[in-house]
Design a protein around this motif. Structure first.
Motif, short mmCIF file in Angstrom:
data_model
loop_
_atom_site.label_atom_id
_atom_site.label_comp_id
_atom_site.label_asym_id
_atom_site.label_seq_id
_atom_site.Cartn_x
_atom_site.Cartn_y
_atom_site.Cartn_z
N CYS A 222 -1.87 -2.74 9.59
CA CYS A 222 -2.74 -3.76 9.00
C CYS A 222 -3.27 -3.23 7.66
O CYS A 222 -3.83 -2.15 7.59
N TYR B 62 -3.36 -9.19 6.74
CA TYR B 62 -2.20 -8.82 5.92
C TYR B 62 -1.57 -7.57 6.52
O TYR B 62 -2.26 -6.59 6.78
N TRP B 63 -0.25 -7.63 6.72
CA TRP B 63 0.46 -6.58 7.44
C TRP B 63 1.57 -5.98 6.60
O TRP B 63 2.24 -6.68 5.85
N ARG B 64 1.77 -4.69 6.77
CA ARG B 64 2.80 -3.97 6.04
C ARG B 64 4.20 -4.50 6.38
O ARG B 64 5.07 -4.54 5.52
N SER B 65 4.41 -4.89 7.63
CA SER B 65 5.73 -5.40 8.02
C SER B 65 5.60 -6.32 9.22
O SER B 65 4.60 -6.32 9.93
N GLU B 66 6.64 -7.08 9.43
CA GLU B 66 6.70 -7.96 10.60
C GLU B 66 6.69 -7.13 11.89
O GLU B 66 6.09 -7.52 12.89
N LEU C 50 3.15 -6.19 12.76
CA LEU C 50 2.46 -7.36 13.30
C LEU C 50 2.88 -7.64 14.73
O LEU C 50 2.04 -7.87 15.60
N ASN D 243 -1.56 -14.86 9.62
CA ASN D 243 -1.03 -13.51 9.43
C ASN D 243 0.01 -13.55 8.32
O ASN D 243 0.89 -14.39 8.32
N THR E 97 2.83 -11.12 6.20
CA THR E 97 3.56 -9.85 6.19
C THR E 97 4.24 -9.68 4.83
O THR E 97 4.52 -10.66 4.14
#
Length: 82
Positions: A18, A36-40, A43, A70, A72
């Motif tokens: 995250c 907001y996430w660095r990658s799927e 998440l 969300n 990504t």
């Protein structure tokens, strides 16, 4: 609802991958939260965890009180260089 928001925000923000969590008030009984996430993959890993399970239980009891969104990023490293 209001007493659960700090926990929801902090447990999401502490999750691996995250990047950031933003929250806003829509009305006296509705809040929106964007993570907001660095990658799927990060998440999806969060979705499998206990914190997310508890959040979903809360939302099922109070379906009109909290909206989750969300985001990504495929290439976050390039974005951070800007």
């Amino acid at each position: 609802m209001w007493k659960h928001l700090p926990w929801i925000k902090s447990s999401t923000a502490k999750a691996a991958g995250c990047i950031q969590v933003k929250a806003g008030i829509c009305s006296a009984d509705e809040v929106i939260m964007v993570s907001y996430w660095r990658s799927e993959q990060d998440l999806k890993q969060f979705f499998r965890g206990e914190s997310h399970r508890q959040m979903i239980q809360f939302v099922m009891k109070h379906p009109d009180s909290l909206c989750f969104y969300n985001e990504t990023y495929q290439h976050i490293d390039n974005m951070l260089k800007i």
